[in-house]
Scaffold this active site. Sequence first.
Site, short mmCIF file in Angstrom:
data_model
loop_
_atom_site.label_atom_id
_atom_site.label_comp_id
_atom_site.label_asym_id
_atom_site.label_seq_id
_atom_site.Cartn_x
_atom_site.Cartn_y
_atom_site.Cartn_z
N ARG A 153 0.37 -1.29 0.24
CA ARG A 153 0.36 0.04 0.35
C ARG A 153 0.58 1.30 -0.21
O ARG A 153 0.75 2.30 -0.49
CB ARG A 153 -1.06 0.44 1.23
CG ARG A 153 -1.42 -1.05 1.41
CD ARG A 153 -3.11 -1.69 0.45
NE ARG A 153 -3.54 -2.53 0.90
CZ ARG A 153 -3.21 -4.04 0.39
NH1 ARG A 153 -2.24 -4.34 -0.75
NH2 ARG A 153 -4.22 -5.33 0.59
N ARG B 130 -8.59 -3.44 0.48
CA ARG B 130 -8.01 -2.45 -0.74
C ARG B 130 -9.45 -1.20 -1.74
O ARG B 130 -8.89 -0.26 -1.92
CB ARG B 130 -7.33 -3.61 -2.45
CG ARG B 130 -5.99 -3.71 -1.43
CD ARG B 130 -5.73 -4.80 -2.31
NE ARG B 130 -6.91 -6.40 -2.26
CZ ARG B 130 -6.71 -7.25 -2.97
NH1 ARG B 130 -5.93 -7.88 -3.56
NH2 ARG B 130 -7.42 -8.40 -2.74
N GLU C 110 -13.66 -15.93 6.64
CA GLU C 110 -13.95 -15.50 5.83
C GLU C 110 -12.89 -16.67 4.35
O GLU C 110 -12.04 -16.60 4.98
CB GLU C 110 -12.68 -14.59 5.95
CG GLU C 110 -12.29 -13.68 4.33
CD GLU C 110 -10.60 -12.33 4.25
OE1 GLU C 110 -10.14 -12.68 5.50
OE2 GLU C 110 -11.49 -12.10 3.46
N LYS D 132 -17.59 -13.51 5.51
CA LYS D 132 -16.87 -12.85 5.32
C LYS D 132 -16.29 -13.42 3.57
O LYS D 132 -15.88 -14.49 3.48
CB LYS D 132 -15.69 -12.17 5.67
CG LYS D 132 -15.06 -11.15 3.72
CD LYS D 132 -13.62 -10.58 5.38
CE LYS D 132 -13.05 -9.56 4.40
NZ LYS D 132 -12.76 -8.17 5.12
N SER E 158 -13.17 -7.09 -1.34
CA SER E 158 -12.96 -6.29 -2.54
C SER E 158 -12.08 -7.85 -3.50
O SER E 158 -12.36 -8.03 -4.79
CB SER E 158 -12.54 -5.25 -2.85
OG SER E 158 -11.64 -4.78 -2.17
N GLY E 159 -10.77 -8.15 -2.96
CA GLY E 159 -10.72 -9.20 -3.92
C GLY E 159 -9.56 -9.16 -4.59
O GLY E 159 -9.23 -9.63 -4.86
N GLY E 160 -9.56 -7.48 -5.12
CA GLY E 160 -8.74 -7.12 -6.01
C GLY E 160 -8.97 -7.07 -7.24
O GLY E 160 -9.13 -6.41 -8.62
P1 13P Z 1 -9.53 -7.05 0.52
O1 13P Z 1 -10.82 -5.98 0.09
O2 13P Z 1 -8.48 -5.66 0.01
O3 13P Z 1 -10.16 -8.06 -0.25
O4 13P Z 1 -9.25 -7.25 1.68
C1 13P Z 1 -9.68 -7.70 2.21
C2 13P Z 1 -9.69 -8.79 3.07
O5 13P Z 1 -10.35 -8.64 4.80
C3 13P Z 1 -9.02 -10.05 2.83
O6 13P Z 1 -8.42 -10.89 4.31
#
Ligand code: 13P
Length: 333
Positions: free
Chosen positions: A34, A294, A179, A221, A263-265
Site C-alpha cells: 500500500r 483495497r 472468511e 466474509k 473486494s479481492g483485487g
Molecule cells: P480486500 O478487500 O482488499 O480483498 O481485503 C479484504 C480482506 O479482508 C482480505 O482478507
Amino acid sequence: MKKNTKLYETAAALLASGKGILAADESDATAAKRLEMVHLPNTPENRREWREIMLSAPGIEEYISGVIFYDSTIRDETSEGVPFADLLLARGIVPGIKVDLGVKDLHGFKGEVVTQGLDDLDKRFADYYEMGARFAKWRMVVTIDEDELPTDQSLKFNSLQLARYAQLAQDAGIVPIVEPEVIFEGDHSLAKAEMVTTRTLQILFQTLMEYKVDLSGLILKSSMVLAGSKHPEVSTPEQVAQATLRTFHMSVPHEVAGIVFLSGGQTPKRSTDNLNAIAKMGPQPWPITYSFSRAIEEPMLRAWGGKKENAEASQKALLENCKENSLASQGKL
Ligand code: 13P
C-alpha cells in the site's frame, strides 16, 4: 447451548443498515504494497500516519461500523498518544482483530494451503478483548485451478481450523468473521467460480454446525462470485449479483448474522457497482454489506500521496468512497 446475547448485539452493530467494515488489517509486510503506491518506505511511522488519517476522518462513523486491525495496529496509537482502539470506541465504531497468522503449504496437496494461528488463540483472544476488540477475522484461501483445485480435503481441513477459531472467539465474547476467500486471480469462468464457492460454503457451514458454533453470533466474509481476472469475459454486475446470491441461497443458513464482502483485487468502482447490484436484488435473509480493504483504501492513499498537506483531501476521498459504498449496500446507487 448457552446463548451469548452480547455476541448478537455486536453483530447487529457491525451490520447496521448503511454501514460496513473497514479491513485495515494488512500485516506489516503487506502494508509495504500500500505504501509503495505513494512511494513511501514501509516504516512504523508511515504506517501509523496512514492509519491515523483513516481512523480520525471526521464523520467516518456514519459509514463504518467496525475496523479490523492487525496485531501491531491494534497496539498502535495516534500522534497524540490515543490508542487506535480507543479512538474508535469513542466514536461508536467496533474494533476488530485479524487473528490468523497467514498460510502454509498443505502437506500432500500441491497448490493448496492451510491457515495457521490456533496455538494459544484463547490467550490471544483474552488480550485482544482487554484492548477493546469485540470481533475477529480468520481467512482461509481457496484457489481455483483447472479441474483439480480446490480439493474437498483442503476445504474440510481449513473449515475445521475455522470452526475451532470460531469456537474460541465465541467463548471469549468475540464475534468471529469467517472468511473463505475464493481467489479472483485466474482464468476460471463465472460458472466455475459459482460451483467452487457453493461447495466451499457448504462444507464450511456443515463443519461449523457439526462443531456447534452459534451461527447467530457469526458473520460470513465472502468473495463475490465472478469470472477470474484473466478470463476473457468480464462478469457484469447483474451476473455477479445473480451468481453470488444463488450461491448464498444454496449454502448459507438463515441464522447466520450477516454477510460482508471482501473486494479481492477488483477496482474500487467495480466492487461498489457489484455490491449495488447485489443489494438491489434484496431483501435477503441476511443483512449484506461491505468489508473492503483495497477498495476502500486505494482512493484515500492516492489522494494522500504520502504528503502531510494532503491529509485532509485524503480524508475527504475516504468519506466519499465510504458514502458510495454505503449507498451501494442499500442498492441506492
Ligand atoms: P480486500 O478487500 O482488499 O480483498 O481485503 C479484504 C480482506 O479482508 C482480505 O482478507
